[in-house]
Design an enzyme around this catalytic site. Structure first.
Site, PDB file in Angstrom:
ATOM      1  N   ARG A  14     115.752  93.915  18.277  1.00 49.60           N
ATOM      2  CA  ARG A  14     117.150  93.447  17.626  1.00 49.60           C
ATOM      3  C   ARG A  14     117.952  93.871  18.748  1.00 49.60           C
ATOM      4  O   ARG A  14     118.424  94.804  18.846  1.00 49.60           O
ATOM      5  CB  ARG A  14     117.315  94.108  16.370  1.00 49.60           C
ATOM      6  CG  ARG A  14     118.759  93.604  15.650  1.00 49.60           C
ATOM      7  CD  ARG A  14     118.765  91.962  15.348  1.00 49.60           C
ATOM      8  NE  ARG A  14     119.887  91.627  14.761  1.00 49.60           N
ATOM      9  CZ  ARG A  14     120.886  90.680  15.308  1.00 49.60           C
ATOM     10  NH1 ARG A  14     120.360  89.952  16.199  1.00 49.60           N
ATOM     11  NH2 ARG A  14     121.643  90.188  14.410  1.00 49.60           N
ATOM     12  N   GLU A  79     109.684  84.942  17.133  1.00 44.78           N
ATOM     13  CA  GLU A  79     109.002  85.499  18.389  1.00 44.78           C
ATOM     14  C   GLU A  79     107.614  86.514  18.163  1.00 44.78           C
ATOM     15  O   GLU A  79     106.459  86.395  18.508  1.00 44.78           O
ATOM     16  CB  GLU A  79     110.016  86.573  19.167  1.00 44.78           C
ATOM     17  CG  GLU A  79     110.994  85.939  20.273  1.00 44.78           C
ATOM     18  CD  GLU A  79     111.758  87.199  20.904  1.00 44.78           C
ATOM     19  OE1 GLU A  79     112.693  86.554  21.696  1.00 44.78           O
ATOM     20  OE2 GLU A  79     111.648  88.314  20.817  1.00 44.78           O
TER      21      GLU A  79
END
Length: 203
Positions: A14, A79
């Site tokens: 992140r 992802e």
């Protein structure tokens, strides 16, 4: 002795939470140890997810860095789904990194990690949610590394580098064995003799 790895390591994390802290220290350590890696510095700024999927496919190792805000991003989650697919096919080694988040919270989508997941789920499709949950459960079940709130980050970065180097060495051995195996199969030509039918002359 210098260590250089042509094996690419993909960092899944992140960005808004870790780019300028943990990941920046990790990138610095990788550069000092000459570990080849790919890190998306600009996340969603004008990039197509297909380009990142290509980078994942080009890699042999992926670090899934789970943090409390990881599940805010559908980008991170997509992802991870791609990483799981390649790992299931044996094409990618995955090392989960639990950055100040509990393994159980990742696996079961609970705690602050889970709260962010279910917030994201509210604006996502059922198919997406199912894939994300499967990826989180699968990857969090793999052997990984955990950093607690009272742990030293500098020491943890060293542990991550050590783990990556260990996997790189393992990949090198696998490739060497595959190369030797192919060479042996090529050298060992077990051809049957060509039995030609004998012609009998009529008297």
């Amino acid at each position: 002795m210098k260590f250089f790895s042509p094996t690419q390591v993909f960092l899944n994390y992140r960005g808004e939470q870790l780019r300028y802290s943990f990941v920046s220290h990790l990138v610095d350590a990788f550069e000092r140890n000459e570990i080849n890696f790919f890190v998306d510095k600009y996340e969603q700024r004008g990039k197509d997810l297909k380009n990142l999927f290509l980078r994942i496919q080009e890699s042999r190792i992926a670090l899934a860095i789970f943090s409390t805000r990881y599940t805010e991003s559908s980008w991170c989650m997509d992802e991870l789904v791609k990483i799981k697919k390649l790992a299931d096919k044996g094409k990618l080694h995955v090392i989960p990194i639990f950055y100040k988040v509990k393994v159980e919270d990742v696996r079961k989508q609970t705690g602050e990690f889970g709260d962010n997941f279910w917030m994201l789920a509210k604006v996502s499709s059922g198919v997406q949610i199912k894939k994300w949950k499967e990826a989180l459960e699968c990857i969090s079940n793999k052997m990984g590394l955990s950093l607690g709130d009272k742990s030293y980050e500098a020491d943890f970065v060293k542990d991550v580098v050590k783990a990556v180097r260990s996997v790189v060495a393992e990949i090198g051995l696998e490739e060497e064995e595959n190369h030797i195996g192919k060479k042996k199969r090529k050298d060992c030509k077990c051809e049957l003799p060509d039995f030609k039918k004998s012609r009998t002359k009529k008297l």
